[in-house]
Design a protein around this motif. Structure first.
Motif, PDB file in Angstrom:
ATOM      1  N   ASN A   3       0.830  -1.199   0.000  1.00 56.81           N
ATOM      2  CA  ASN A   3       0.000   0.000   0.000  1.00 56.81           C
ATOM      3  C   ASN A   3       0.871   1.258   0.000  1.00 56.81           C
ATOM      4  OD1 ASN A   3      -2.702   0.067  -0.244  1.00 56.81           O
ATOM      5  ND2 ASN A   3      -3.179  -0.030   1.937  1.00 56.81           N
ATOM      6  N   LYS A   4       1.883   1.247   0.826  1.00 57.26           N
ATOM      7  CA  LYS A   4       2.784   2.403   0.876  1.00 57.26           C
ATOM      8  C   LYS A   4       3.493   2.592  -0.455  1.00 57.26           C
ATOM      9  CE  LYS A   4       3.815   2.593   5.771  1.00 57.26           C
ATOM     10  NZ  LYS A   4       4.833   2.575   6.784  1.00 57.26           N
ATOM     11  N   LEU A   5       3.880   1.511  -1.051  1.00 54.25           N
ATOM     12  CA  LEU A   5       4.570   1.569  -2.339  1.00 54.25           C
ATOM     13  C   LEU A   5       3.643   2.110  -3.431  1.00 54.25           C
ATOM     14  CD1 LEU A   5       7.249   0.935  -3.726  1.00 54.25           C
ATOM     15  CD2 LEU A   5       6.450  -1.372  -4.078  1.00 54.25           C
ATOM     16  N   LEU A   9       4.092   5.597  -5.475  1.00 56.95           N
ATOM     17  CA  LEU A   9       4.054   5.629  -6.939  1.00 56.95           C
ATOM     18  C   LEU A   9       3.032   6.645  -7.418  1.00 56.95           C
ATOM     19  CD1 LEU A   9       5.143   4.373  -9.564  1.00 56.95           C
ATOM     20  CD2 LEU A   9       3.374   2.655  -9.369  1.00 56.95           C
ATOM     21  N   HIS A  10       1.856   6.662  -6.818  1.00 56.52           N
ATOM     22  CA  HIS A  10       0.818   7.632  -7.186  1.00 56.52           C
ATOM     23  C   HIS A  10       1.269   9.064  -6.859  1.00 56.52           C
ATOM     24  CE1 HIS A  10      -2.380   5.094  -8.610  1.00 56.52           C
ATOM     25  NE2 HIS A  10      -2.245   4.259  -7.579  1.00 56.52           N
ATOM     26  N   SER A  11       1.957   9.223  -5.726  1.00 54.63           N
ATOM     27  CA  SER A  11       2.383  10.584  -5.364  1.00 54.63           C
ATOM     28  C   SER A  11       3.454  11.083  -6.349  1.00 54.63           C
ATOM     29  CB  SER A  11       2.860  10.652  -3.921  1.00 54.63           C
ATOM     30  OG  SER A  11       4.111  10.036  -3.769  1.00 54.63           O
TER      31      SER A  11
END
Length: 171
Positions: A3-5, A9-11
């Protein structure tokens, strides 16, 4: 962790999108400036190419003219040289006619020496040297003719062209 990854990636994608939107005008200006620079460079290259072709054409024309003049000069030189050789042959005949009892080897020696002087004159690179050798040849030929004339007129009783042979010995 996944989830953090995904969030990371989205950020990063969001940041990239924001940066592109914020700099879209600058990117368009840079693209436009690059296209203009390429066109200016292309025009400059075409201009230089035309100038270069013109220069090559001028050089070719000048080279062709120089080559043509050189060929004409060479033809004239060959003609002049042949005339000199014919004159030297006449000189030998004149000596033989004037000095009936002159050994043929002596006439050939005189002729050969005159040819030697002619070739020295012809091969000289320096104009001053060429003139000096030409004067030597003229003096020699004049002496030969003078010896022959004096002998024919009976002004001398020598059986050999002494002044001519003396000139050969000095050189």
């Amino acid at each position: 962790m996944l989830n953090k990854l995904i969030k990371l990636l989205h950020s990063v994608k969001d940041e990239n999108l924001k940066w592109q939107q914020a700099n879209q005008g600058n990117l368009a200006k840079l693209k436009h400036a690059r296209i203009l620079a390429e066109k200016v460079l292309e025009a400059e290259l075409k201009k230089k190419s035309v100038l270069l072709e013109h220069d090559i054409s001028l050089l070719k024309t000048r080279h062709d003219a120089e080559l043509s003049m050189f060929k004409i000069k060479c033809k004239q030189d060959v003609k002049d040289y042949k005339q000199y050789l014919a004159s030297l042959d006449q000189l030998k005949s004149s000596i033989q006619a004037s000095y009936i009892h002159l050994p043929e080897a002596v006439a050939f020696t005189i002729h050969h020496h005159a040819k030697y002087l002619l070739n020295k004159m012809w091969d000289a690179e320096d104009v001053e040297q060429k003139m000096q050798h030409e004067m030597q040849l003229i003096r020699f030929m004049t002496t030969v003719h003078e010896d022959a004339r004096l002998h024919l007129e009976g002004a001398t009783t020598e059986s050999l062209p002494q002044r001519t042979l003396n000139l050969i010995q000095r050189q």
